[in-house]
Design a protein around this motif. Structure first.
Motif, PDB file in Angstrom:
ATOM      1  N   ALA A 140       0.827  -1.207   0.000  1.00 22.72           N
ATOM      2  CA  ALA A 140       0.000   0.000   0.000  1.00 22.72           C
ATOM      3  C   ALA A 140       0.863   1.261   0.000  1.00 22.72           C
ATOM      4  O   ALA A 140       2.028   1.246   0.402  1.00 22.72           O
ATOM      5  CB  ALA A 140      -0.930  -0.004   1.209  1.00 22.72           C
ATOM      6  N   GLY A 142       0.484   3.975   1.768  1.00 19.30           N
ATOM      7  CA  GLY A 142       0.441   4.781   2.989  1.00 19.30           C
ATOM      8  C   GLY A 142       1.818   5.187   3.476  1.00 19.30           C
ATOM      9  O   GLY A 142       2.022   6.303   3.949  1.00 19.30           O
ATOM     10  N   LEU A 172      -2.306   4.453  -4.574  1.00 17.02           N
ATOM     11  CA  LEU A 172      -2.806   3.238  -3.933  1.00 17.02           C
ATOM     12  C   LEU A 172      -1.659   2.379  -3.418  1.00 17.02           C
ATOM     13  O   LEU A 172      -1.765   1.741  -2.383  1.00 17.02           O
ATOM     14  CB  LEU A 172      -3.645   2.422  -4.912  1.00 17.02           C
ATOM     15  CG  LEU A 172      -4.945   3.048  -5.425  1.00 17.02           C
ATOM     16  CD1 LEU A 172      -5.687   2.038  -6.295  1.00 17.02           C
ATOM     17  CD2 LEU A 172      -5.818   3.504  -4.272  1.00 17.02           C
ATOM     18  N   GLY A 173      -0.569   2.342  -4.176  1.00 15.06           N
ATOM     19  CA  GLY A 173       0.571   1.526  -3.799  1.00 15.06           C
ATOM     20  C   GLY A 173       1.297   1.019  -5.022  1.00 15.06           C
ATOM     21  O   GLY A 173       1.198   1.598  -6.110  1.00 15.06           O
TER      22      GLY A 173
END
Length: 260
Positions: A140, A142, A172-173
């Motif tokens: 991901a 993040g 999103l990744g």
């Protein structure tokens, strides 16, 4: 009927008439289920037709005088003379075919050919993961720093994940994909409307080149670059104006990362 997975190699085998007959029905079904690969097969078939037309009869043409002289010098060695004549004919076919393909717009030489292969793989990856949003990435987005480090180690490049929030896209990744004997990095972005942008990067290319490549008339478009050992293709189905804005921002950030 074969139930195995087909690849780019099978497209070439089919065009050369070397795909086993019992696998042909499954191969045709695979093409129908993968429009981007079907379009790729059609383009390659057109290129083969152009190439064959361009070099038709070349092997039967008389050898140039300079090559004939070389053969005559080796007349005392019949096996070698025959080898030289065959090699000369093969070289003539290769040069004429490659030049004809370049002039006709198919089978391009140098960086353009590498770039289109890169773009075709990038479009295939885009289509695969756009169709499966729940499994679009392995890692991901993040933790951007971790993602960048992971992709860089796997590809051997200093990669950055561009920030496209100003263009309305969230990271999103990413994931690692096989690319021949190398690894390619794929970054996936999506906006609130569900539109997707992917960035495909790998260690590829021996020269500087860039271009635009589409898998079909209505399919996604890839903007690609090769720059001395680095290849990148940014893929989307966005309208041209928005696409250029996204691509411009992404590419500037990628270049700054490579330079750093």
């Amino acid at each position: 009927m074969s139930d195995r997975d087909f690849t780019e190699r099978d497209i070439h085998l089919a065009l050369d008439g070397e795909l086993p007959k019992d696998e042909r029905p499954a191969y045709e079904a695979w093409l129908e289920a993968n429009p981007e690969r079907k379009a790729r097969a059609a383009r390659l078939a057109d290129d083969v037709g152009l190439l064959r037309a361009a070099v038709a009869g070349v092997a039967e043409e008389p050898l140039p005088e300079r090559l004939t002289a070389v053969v005559k010098e080796r007349a005392s060695e019949p096996p070698r003379a025959v080898w030289w004549r065959n090699a000369a004919a093969a070289a003539a076919v290769f040069v004429a075919g490659a030049l004809a393909g370049y002039l006709a717009g198919g089978l391009p030489l140098g960086g353009e050919g590498e770039g289109e292969r890169l773009a075709d793989d990038a479009i295939a990856a885009y289509a695969t993961y756009a169709a499966d949003p729940a499994h679009a990435v392995e890692v991901a987005g993040g933790d951007r720093d971790y993602l960048q480090d992971w992709l860089s180690k796997r590809t051997g490049l200093r990669l950055v994940a561009p920030d496209l929030t100003a263009q309305g896209f969230e990271l999103l990744g990413g994931r690692i994909l096989p690319a021949g004997h190398k690894a390619a990095a794929l970054l996936v972005y999506r906006n609130k409307a569900g539109e997707q942008v992917s960035i495909y990067m790998m260690a590829e290319g021996r020269e500087k080149a860039r271009g635009t490549y589409a898998a079909g008339e209505t399919g996604p478009v890839a903007i690609w670059w090769l720059d001395q050992g680095f290849g990148c293709a940014i893929v989307s189905s966005l309208p041209e104006g928005r696409r250029d804005e996204v691509v411009g921002s992404a590419w500037r950030q990628i270049k700054e990362g490579l330079a750093g």
